[in-house]
Structure formats: C-alpha cells, structure tokens
Design a protein around this motif. Structure first.
Motif, PDB file in Angstrom:
ATOM      1  N   HIS A  76      49.913  81.258 -16.173  1.00 21.11           N
ATOM      2  CA  HIS A  76      49.980  79.806 -16.339  1.00 21.11           C
ATOM      3  C   HIS A  76      51.061  79.184 -15.461  1.00 21.11           C
ATOM      4  O   HIS A  76      52.142  79.755 -15.284  1.00 21.11           O
ATOM      5  CB  HIS A  76      50.261  79.456 -17.806  1.00 21.11           C
ATOM      6  CG  HIS A  76      49.075  79.614 -18.703  1.00 21.11           C
ATOM      7  ND1 HIS A  76      48.362  78.548 -19.187  1.00 21.11           N
ATOM      8  CD2 HIS A  76      48.452  80.724 -19.185  1.00 21.11           C
ATOM      9  CE1 HIS A  76      47.366  78.985 -19.941  1.00 21.11           C
ATOM     10  NE2 HIS A  76      47.396  80.306 -19.952  1.00 21.11           N
ATOM     11  N   TRP A  83      54.015  76.527 -14.264  1.00 24.35           N
ATOM     12  CA  TRP A  83      55.191  75.865 -14.842  1.00 24.35           C
ATOM     13  C   TRP A  83      55.595  76.472 -16.185  1.00 24.35           C
ATOM     14  O   TRP A  83      56.123  75.759 -17.053  1.00 24.35           O
ATOM     15  CB  TRP A  83      54.949  74.363 -15.031  1.00 24.35           C
ATOM     16  CG  TRP A  83      54.479  73.626 -13.822  1.00 24.35           C
ATOM     17  CD1 TRP A  83      53.279  72.991 -13.655  1.00 24.35           C
ATOM     18  CD2 TRP A  83      55.199  73.415 -12.594  1.00 24.35           C
ATOM     19  NE1 TRP A  83      53.194  72.421 -12.413  1.00 24.35           N
ATOM     20  CE2 TRP A  83      54.370  72.652 -11.731  1.00 24.35           C
ATOM     21  CE3 TRP A  83      56.463  73.797 -12.143  1.00 24.35           C
ATOM     22  CZ2 TRP A  83      54.756  72.268 -10.459  1.00 24.35           C
ATOM     23  CZ3 TRP A  83      56.843  73.413 -10.857  1.00 24.35           C
ATOM     24  CH2 TRP A  83      56.005  72.662 -10.035  1.00 24.35           C
ATOM     25  N   SER A  84      55.380  77.758 -16.404  1.00 18.05           N
ATOM     26  CA  SER A  84      55.598  78.342 -17.723  1.00 18.05           C
ATOM     27  C   SER A  84      56.265  79.708 -17.642  1.00 18.05           C
ATOM     28  O   SER A  84      56.013  80.478 -16.710  1.00 18.05           O
ATOM     29  CB  SER A  84      54.259  78.512 -18.463  1.00 18.05           C
ATOM     30  OG  SER A  84      53.585  77.294 -18.611  1.00 18.05           O
ATOM     31  N   GLN A 134      55.789  83.019 -19.098  1.00 15.68           N
ATOM     32  CA  GLN A 134      54.523  83.530 -19.612  1.00 15.68           C
ATOM     33  C   GLN A 134      54.611  84.060 -21.044  1.00 15.68           C
ATOM     34  O   GLN A 134      53.650  83.937 -21.823  1.00 15.68           O
ATOM     35  CB  GLN A 134      53.979  84.617 -18.679  1.00 15.68           C
ATOM     36  CG  GLN A 134      53.815  84.161 -17.230  1.00 15.68           C
ATOM     37  CD  GLN A 134      52.916  82.948 -17.085  1.00 15.68           C
ATOM     38  OE1 GLN A 134      51.767  82.964 -17.507  1.00 15.68           O
ATOM     39  NE2 GLN A 134      53.445  81.878 -16.490  1.00 15.68           N
ATOM     40  N   LYS A 170      56.461  82.954 -23.424  1.00 15.09           N
ATOM     41  CA  LYS A 170      56.932  81.956 -24.390  1.00 15.09           C
ATOM     42  C   LYS A 170      55.911  80.869 -24.692  1.00 15.09           C
ATOM     43  O   LYS A 170      56.230  79.911 -25.404  1.00 15.09           O
ATOM     44  CB  LYS A 170      58.217  81.314 -23.869  1.00 15.09           C
ATOM     45  CG  LYS A 170      59.379  82.288 -23.754  1.00 15.09           C
ATOM     46  CD  LYS A 170      60.649  81.579 -23.290  1.00 15.09           C
ATOM     47  CE  LYS A 170      61.818  82.552 -23.230  1.00 15.09           C
ATOM     48  NZ  LYS A 170      63.074  81.884 -22.792  1.00 15.09           N
ATOM     49  N   ILE A 171      54.706  80.983 -24.174  1.00 18.46           N
ATOM     50  CA  ILE A 171      53.730  79.921 -24.375  1.00 18.46           C
ATOM     51  C   ILE A 171      52.646  80.344 -25.350  1.00 18.46           C
ATOM     52  O   ILE A 171      52.352  81.524 -25.522  1.00 18.46           O
ATOM     53  CB  ILE A 171      53.084  79.488 -23.042  1.00 18.46           C
ATOM     54  CG1 ILE A 171      52.406  80.662 -22.335  1.00 18.46           C
ATOM     55  CG2 ILE A 171      54.129  78.842 -22.138  1.00 18.46           C
ATOM     56  CD1 ILE A 171      51.612  80.257 -21.110  1.00 18.46           C
ATOM     57  N   PRO A 220      49.170  78.605 -25.566  1.00 18.16           N
ATOM     58  CA  PRO A 220      48.298  77.518 -25.129  1.00 18.16           C
ATOM     59  C   PRO A 220      47.167  77.233 -26.112  1.00 18.16           C
ATOM     60  O   PRO A 220      46.652  78.128 -26.770  1.00 18.16           O
ATOM     61  CB  PRO A 220      47.750  78.021 -23.790  1.00 18.16           C
ATOM     62  CG  PRO A 220      47.868  79.508 -23.865  1.00 18.16           C
ATOM     63  CD  PRO A 220      49.083  79.784 -24.690  1.00 18.16           C
TER      64      PRO A 220
END
Length: 447
Positions: A22, A24-25, A27, A29-30, A32
C-alpha cells in the motif's frame, strides 16, 4: 462476479494483506477497509455497511460511483477499440480533447494526455523548462503536486521530506492562508498584498532569469483547501508576465467542477500558460490526466520534437470515460449544482457546525470543496493533530463518523467535505448531520 475475482470480502482482505503493498503506509500498521460495491454517493464495506462517501475517494469520483453513462461509454468503447498506441489517432481521444478545450480558459487549445496528475505536472514543468531555457520551479509550502520524482519535490507538504534531496531545482514560498498567515495579516486584502510582495521578493532573490515556472494549485487540495483571496491569482499572473516566467495552474483536484466552476482559476479570471488536470476529467473511472497547453508554448514544439511521451497517453477507454463525463456534466448542469451546494448547503451548514462546536477553528471552501479545521483551542489555534500526523482524538472522530454511516476525508487536523458533485442536497445535509453528531459524541477532554 467474475470467477477470476474472489467475491468473498474475507478472502479479498486476506489476499490484500498477503500480496498488496500500500502507498503512503507502514505496511504492518494498516487495516484497510474492504469495499464490495458502490453506487451514486454510497459504498458498502466488507461487513455490508453502507457509507455515505464524503471523500469522492481521493476527490475524483465527481459524478459518483457507477454512473450509468460512464459505465456504458467504457463498455461501448471496449467493444470496438480497447487500446491503441498514442501515435495513432483514435476518435475517443480526439473528442475528449475537443470537449476539454471547450471548457479550459481561453487559448489553452492543445491537450497532452497523461495517465494521471503527477505525470501531468511532470510534463508541464518539462515543457516550461524547454520553452524558457530556465530550470528553477517555484511552488508553495502546503501544496501537493504528485508522488513521482519531480512532482514530489515540487510538493510542499510533509510527503516531500523523505524524498527531497534539494537537487531538483525547486524553490518553495508561502502562499496565502489567512487563518495561519505567514504575514501577520488580519484581512483578506492584507493577506493577498503581503503574499504577493513575498513572492516578488523570492523571485528577485532567486533571480528571475533562472525561473522557468511558478506552479500553483488554484485551490490547494489535500494541503487544506485554502481558497486564495480575490486578486491573488491575478497578481501571480502579473508577476509571471513581468519576469517571463510561465504560470502552471495545477487543477488536478480543483478542476472539472469541484470548486463550482469548470476550473478554479476562473474565480480570479486568470488564464495560465499551462493547466494540468486529472481526477474529475472522467471521475477516475479509468486513469487519465493531461496538460492543456497555450499557443505560445505549443509553438516551441512546432518544428522541434517534444522529448516526452507515455505508452498509454490518450488511452481509448479513459478518453471514452472523459467524453461521457463531460457530456453528462454539461447536460445535467453538474458544475452549477456544485456551486449551489456550496452556497446553500455546505457553506451555511458547516458554519452552523462551527457555531456549535468549539473545536472547529475555521471553515473554508467553495462549491463541493470544503475544509473544517479542528483545533484544541480557538484562541491559540493549536491544531487538534500535529502537522504531518494524526492524533487519538482525530482518530476517534473519524471512527465515530464511520459508525454512523459516513466515510470522511481527513488530513492532519482537518476534515475535508468533498463528496461527489452529484450528491443531492438531502444526502449532503445527512452527511453534515452525521459529522455534527460525531463531533458532539467525542469529548473535548480527549483533545
């Protein structure tokens, strides 16, 4: 659902987390959200919840989701010509160019098609440098111009920092922003005058003969929707003319009706030398962007080849979507509808919210393009989240919106109200009501 695409939301999420990287992230810690379908001003998440889309995704679904005319145009084009090299003429590209130039400010009658906004800005800057024989490019702090190598350096927000080596020939200056004025201004007139004086000083100190272009978002988008004071864009145009500098108007987000005009430069009656666009040109249904080029710049390349191009420039499916989008906007008076929403729904409604909630420090915008700036203290204007980051209280507000059925757009300490231009007044008011309830439901003590 095609047999090649998993219909199960859980399976889609599993595959995403296993294989998708992904933007601007961080990886790990997201988490979605799965989207299973969308229609009009709404989308549905993987748990079946319907959400009113106050984001237009990344502010591009100007005609909403699954608009039947755009979908039909893509299907019809796919049945006859899916793709072709850009060296060949195709009718979808020709008609898209004609329709775009029928609405661009006077004299911008040639279109160079790109795949999106970042490469539109890259090519506009390349054209300006070749046309002028100069290298430097000026742009504002609090701006966003794209994620490619040059565009991210022209950008003036924190996304630039990890990528900025200081070698791209870009120089930043302060644009007008009365609420957080860099010039100690107290009125719009003062802010306009002082911002132009500041820009004049930067030009003089950098050397006018070294500057190819000034790149401005006509209304800065993700950086805060700071509508420039009347006369500012005209003042920039005058400075460019005085020093032989090209004016590049970045209309990637503000163009195609978002501000209540076809292009936001129209609010100040300005004609730039180059105008970049993407997003709303076809509501993002197929990637498309471009540069609208003045006669003077175009003449530079009449006998001299332009050294640039893209494999998918003027892609037939994307251009067919643009043709359908623009014709729909004309037929349904979408631009006028967006302007009316700003005057009668968003402007009054958001100001009413500001009267009720102490942590709304500022409300600003036009058309269907608004920002609500949240602060911990109205007197000190301390942001509710630090520049370049979020905060627990902002996260709580956004979660509260989601629980109530609203998908909000947030950046730092701001909530942007940027729904599809086709949203109905009733839907718009429902979204503002959810935002009102969500602000009321999160205690200021958490700030």
């Amino acid at each position: 659902m095609s047999e090649l695409i998993p219909a199960d939301a859980g399976r889609a999420y599993e595959l995403d987390r296993r294989h998708v990287f992904h933007s601007w992230s961080a990886q790990a810690k997201i988490d979605p959200m799965v989207v299973t379908k969308a229609a009009g001003s709404y989308l549905w998440d993987g748990e079946g919840n319907r959400l009113l889309d106050f984001t237009s995704q990344l502010v591009f679904t100007n005609l909403g989701h699954q608009h039947p005319r755009i979908v039909a145009a893509i299907q019809e084009q796919a049945a006859s010509l899916c793709t072709i090299a850009p060296s060949h003429v195709n009718s979808a590209r020709s008609e898209a160019a004609r329709l775009i130039t029928s609405h661009t400010p006077g004299g911008l009658d040639r279109i160079f098609f790109t795949n999106g906004g970042a490469d539109a800005n890259e090519h506009a800057i390349r054209m300006a440098r070749l046309h002028t024989g100069r290298h430097k490019v000026l742009s504002t702090y609090r701006s966003y111009h794209g994620g490619t190598s040059l565009a991210i350096n022209v950008t003036g927000d924190p996304r630039r920092w990890p990528n900025d080596t200081g070698t791209s020939g870009t120089v930043h200056f302060f644009g007008p922003f009365l609420y957080r004025s860099a010039f100690a201004a107290t009125t719009e007139d003062e802010e306009c005058t002082r911002a132009l004086e500041h820009l004049q000083s930067v030009i003089e100190l950098e050397g006018p003969d070294t500057i190819a272009a000034i790149v401005l978002e006509s209304i800065p988008g993700t950086a805060g929707i700071m509508v420039p004071p009347p006369g500012y864009l005209r003042g920039v145009r005058d400075l460019c003319d005085r020093h032989g500098i090209l004016y590049i108007a970045d209309e990637v987000m503000s163009g195609f009706g978002r501000s209540g005009r076809w292009f936001a430069v129209e609010h100040d009656q300005v004609v730039p030398d180059l105008l970049t666009f993407a997003k709303g040109v076809n509501s993002g249904y197929v990637p498309l962007g471009g540069v609208a080029i003045s006669e003077g710049v175009c003449a530079t390349f009449a006998e001299r080849p332009y050294p640039g191009g893209l494999t998918y420039s003027g892609h037939p499916l994307a251009c067919a979507a643009a043709v359908a989008t623009i014709r729909t906007m004309e037929d349904d008076r979408v631009v006028e509808h967006a302007a009316e929403l700003g005057r009668t729904v968003f402007g009054p409604g958001l100001r009413e919210l500001a009267d009720r909630h102490e942590w709304i420090g500022d409300v600003r915008g036009t058309g269907a393009f608004w920002a609500v700036e949240l602060v911990g203290d109205r007197t000190t204007r301390e942001p509710l989240a630090p520049y370049g980051a979020s905060s627990p209280v902002m996260d709580a507000i956004l979660a509260a919106c989601r629980r109530r059925g609203l998908l909000p757009f947030a950046n730092f300490n701001r909530i942007h109200v940027v729904p599809p231009l086709t949203i109905t007044p009733a839907e718009a008011k429902a979204g503002l009501s959810i935002l009102d309830q969500s602000l009321a439901g999160v205690s200021m003590n958490n700030a």
